[in-house]
Every structure is written in structure tokens, then in C-alpha cells.
Scaffold this motif. Sequence first.
Motif, PDB file in Angstrom:
ATOM      1  N   GLY A 125       0.818  -1.213   0.000  1.00 52.47           N
ATOM      2  CA  GLY A 125       0.000   0.000   0.000  1.00 52.47           C
ATOM      3  C   GLY A 125       0.847   1.257   0.000  1.00 52.47           C
ATOM      4  O   GLY A 125       1.705   1.459  -0.860  1.00 52.47           O
ATOM      5  N   GLU A 129       4.122   2.821  -2.109  1.00 53.43           N
ATOM      6  CA  GLU A 129       4.089   4.114  -2.771  1.00 53.43           C
ATOM      7  C   GLU A 129       5.241   5.014  -2.327  1.00 53.43           C
ATOM      8  O   GLU A 129       5.807   5.743  -3.136  1.00 53.43           O
ATOM      9  CB  GLU A 129       2.743   4.792  -2.534  1.00 53.43           C
ATOM     10  CG  GLU A 129       1.608   4.074  -3.259  1.00 53.43           C
ATOM     11  CD  GLU A 129       0.309   4.829  -3.196  1.00 53.43           C
ATOM     12  OE1 GLU A 129       0.249   5.945  -3.736  1.00 53.43           O
ATOM     13  OE2 GLU A 129      -0.638   4.300  -2.590  1.00 53.43           O
ATOM     14  N   LEU A 147      -0.241  -3.805  -3.644  1.00 51.54           N
ATOM     15  CA  LEU A 147      -1.265  -2.799  -3.349  1.00 51.54           C
ATOM     16  C   LEU A 147      -2.546  -3.531  -2.962  1.00 51.54           C
ATOM     17  O   LEU A 147      -3.456  -3.698  -3.782  1.00 51.54           O
ATOM     18  CB  LEU A 147      -1.488  -1.890  -4.568  1.00 51.54           C
ATOM     19  CG  LEU A 147      -0.274  -1.075  -5.011  1.00 51.54           C
ATOM     20  CD1 LEU A 147      -0.502  -0.453  -6.372  1.00 51.54           C
ATOM     21  CD2 LEU A 147       0.053  -0.012  -3.966  1.00 51.54           C
ATOM     22  N   GLU A 149      -5.093  -2.739  -1.388  1.00 54.80           N
ATOM     23  CA  GLU A 149      -6.348  -1.982  -1.478  1.00 54.80           C
ATOM     24  C   GLU A 149      -7.064  -2.218  -2.804  1.00 54.80           C
ATOM     25  O   GLU A 149      -8.284  -2.061  -2.894  1.00 54.80           O
ATOM     26  CB  GLU A 149      -6.103  -0.480  -1.252  1.00 54.80           C
ATOM     27  CG  GLU A 149      -5.132   0.178  -2.203  1.00 54.80           C
ATOM     28  CD  GLU A 149      -3.692   0.164  -1.733  1.00 54.80           C
ATOM     29  OE1 GLU A 149      -2.985   1.138  -2.005  1.00 54.80           O
ATOM     30  OE2 GLU A 149      -3.256  -0.823  -1.120  1.00 54.80           O
ATOM     31  N   LEU A 150      -6.324  -2.652  -3.826  1.00 60.74           N
ATOM     32  CA  LEU A 150      -6.953  -2.953  -5.110  1.00 60.74           C
ATOM     33  C   LEU A 150      -7.924  -4.120  -4.991  1.00 60.74           C
ATOM     34  O   LEU A 150      -8.934  -4.170  -5.701  1.00 60.74           O
ATOM     35  CB  LEU A 150      -5.887  -3.254  -6.169  1.00 60.74           C
ATOM     36  CG  LEU A 150      -4.969  -2.089  -6.544  1.00 60.74           C
ATOM     37  CD1 LEU A 150      -3.907  -2.558  -7.533  1.00 60.74           C
ATOM     38  CD2 LEU A 150      -5.762  -0.922  -7.096  1.00 60.74           C
ATOM     39  N   GLN A 151      -7.640  -5.061  -4.085  1.00 60.28           N
ATOM     40  CA  GLN A 151      -8.536  -6.196  -3.858  1.00 60.28           C
ATOM     41  C   GLN A 151      -9.880  -5.753  -3.281  1.00 60.28           C
ATOM     42  O   GLN A 151     -10.874  -6.457  -3.392  1.00 60.28           O
ATOM     43  CB  GLN A 151      -7.891  -7.210  -2.898  1.00 60.28           C
ATOM     44  CG  GLN A 151      -6.631  -7.837  -3.437  1.00 60.28           C
ATOM     45  CD  GLN A 151      -6.909  -8.772  -4.605  1.00 60.28           C
ATOM     46  OE1 GLN A 151      -7.947  -9.403  -4.690  1.00 60.28           O
ATOM     47  NE2 GLN A 151      -5.963  -8.851  -5.530  1.00 60.28           N
ATOM     48  N   GLY A 153     -11.225  -2.841  -4.184  1.00 59.19           N
ATOM     49  CA  GLY A 153     -11.791  -1.888  -5.128  1.00 59.19           C
ATOM     50  C   GLY A 153     -11.463  -0.447  -4.789  1.00 59.19           C
ATOM     51  O   GLY A 153     -12.144   0.471  -5.244  1.00 59.19           O
ATOM     52  N   LEU A 155      -8.787   2.692  -4.958  1.00 60.07           N
ATOM     53  CA  LEU A 155      -7.632   3.174  -5.695  1.00 60.07           C
ATOM     54  C   LEU A 155      -6.523   3.573  -4.726  1.00 60.07           C
ATOM     55  O   LEU A 155      -6.797   4.141  -3.673  1.00 60.07           O
ATOM     56  CB  LEU A 155      -7.998   4.397  -6.546  1.00 60.07           C
ATOM     57  CG  LEU A 155      -8.940   4.149  -7.697  1.00 60.07           C
ATOM     58  CD1 LEU A 155      -9.319   5.472  -8.363  1.00 60.07           C
ATOM     59  CD2 LEU A 155      -8.310   3.220  -8.711  1.00 60.07           C
ATOM     60  N   PRO A 156      -5.273   3.295  -5.075  1.00 61.84           N
ATOM     61  CA  PRO A 156      -4.169   3.755  -4.235  1.00 61.84           C
ATOM     62  C   PRO A 156      -4.221   5.281  -4.172  1.00 61.84           C
ATOM     63  O   PRO A 156      -4.232   5.946  -5.194  1.00 61.84           O
ATOM     64  CB  PRO A 156      -2.921   3.268  -4.960  1.00 61.84           C
ATOM     65  CG  PRO A 156      -3.394   2.196  -5.874  1.00 61.84           C
ATOM     66  CD  PRO A 156      -4.806   2.528  -6.220  1.00 61.84           C
ATOM     67  N   MET A 161       1.271   6.906  -6.700  1.00 62.18           N
ATOM     68  CA  MET A 161       0.772   6.276  -7.923  1.00 62.18           C
ATOM     69  C   MET A 161       0.099   7.311  -8.805  1.00 62.18           C
ATOM     70  O   MET A 161      -0.751   8.046  -8.346  1.00 62.18           O
ATOM     71  CB  MET A 161      -0.288   5.202  -7.580  1.00 62.18           C
ATOM     72  CG  MET A 161       0.218   4.035  -6.786  1.00 62.18           C
ATOM     73  SD  MET A 161       1.195   2.926  -7.772  1.00 62.18           S
ATOM     74  CE  MET A 161       0.013   2.366  -8.955  1.00 62.18           C
ATOM     75  N   ILE A 163      -2.640   8.471 -10.923  1.00 63.22           N
ATOM     76  CA  ILE A 163      -4.009   8.040 -11.258  1.00 63.22           C
ATOM     77  C   ILE A 163      -4.787   9.186 -11.845  1.00 63.22           C
ATOM     78  O   ILE A 163      -4.453  10.310 -11.773  1.00 63.22           O
ATOM     79  CB  ILE A 163      -4.773   7.472 -10.061  1.00 63.22           C
ATOM     80  CG1 ILE A 163      -4.538   8.278  -8.795  1.00 63.22           C
ATOM     81  CG2 ILE A 163      -4.416   6.046  -9.837  1.00 63.22           C
ATOM     82  CD1 ILE A 163      -5.291   7.784  -7.581  1.00 63.22           C
TER      83      ILE A 163
END
Length: 163
Positions: A125, A129, A147, A149-151, A153, A155-156, A161, A163
Motif C-alpha cells: 500500500g 508508494e 497494493l 487496497e486494489l482487492q 476496489g 484506488l491507491p 501512484m 491516477i
Amino acid sequence: MGKGRTTIEVGADGVALITIINPPVNSLSFDVLRSLKESYDQALRRDDVKAIVVTDEYDMKLTPYVIGAGAKGKFSGGFDISGFSGVQEGKAEQSGGAISIEILTDTVEAARKPSVAAIEGLALGGGLEVAMACHARISTPTAQLGLPELQLGILPGFGGMPI
């Protein structure tokens, strides 16, 4: 004041070693983030510092050739989510305040001195970063980068990152 912090040591070779200390997983609490920013700024101001290494607590007896490798083995498990409760309850200032995540990562990315993240164990996480904000990264073969937190849903959002 929380228990999390960083330390800075400058060697004769001009390398500043910034160590993240917040057991058990070196989570990035507000105290750690503030201390990391202060240590990094100090290293940037010092004329005797030529380069910066960000790492976790390590044991030079175990792996003397890879800074960051050691008994603790956790670069950073990510942001300390317990800090969110203080923000929601309006107590963040009392418990040490908040630091803008982007200020920290922007400082690292824009530095004129090279920085390296020395990773052993976890870099998850926000911890990953922070490592990605450094100019370079080195890790042991067993390092775990991710990361999570992607699991969920999410966003980092730590600032490291694009985005």
C-alpha cells in the motif's frame, strides 16, 4: 505522541540512512509520516549528504551487503488505518495532526539528491508508494510488494501512484 518515528544517520560516505521504526509492520502513522518528512528535509538541507536510503530497522550482522535486510524484515505494511478514526472524530490534531501525503511523496520525487528505498519483507500500500516515490528501489529476493487496497476496489491514494 505515538510510538512511530524515523531516525537518520549520516555515514562518512555521505549517505543518509533514514530508518522507519513503527513495529510490528512499520505502518505509516501520522507520527511516522511527519518524522519521515522531517528526516528527509534534514537530509536535503545537509551539505554532507550526497544520497539518501530509506529503509526499515535492520541487522547488519545478518546481511551486511544489503542495507535494509534484517531481522525486522518489514519496509512498511502501509498506512496505519487506525489514524482514520482520529480524523473522523476530529481528534487528528490532538494525536499529532495530519500530514499531506502528496507533500511527502512530492518532496521525495523532487529531491535533487538521489534516494533509494531498500526493501526487505513487506512493502504494501502506502509503503510501496513511498518506495516508488524514491528514485530507485532495491529489494531482497523474498520481498513482498503489493497494493492490497486494489482487492477491495479502492484506488491507491497515497500520492505515489499516478491516477
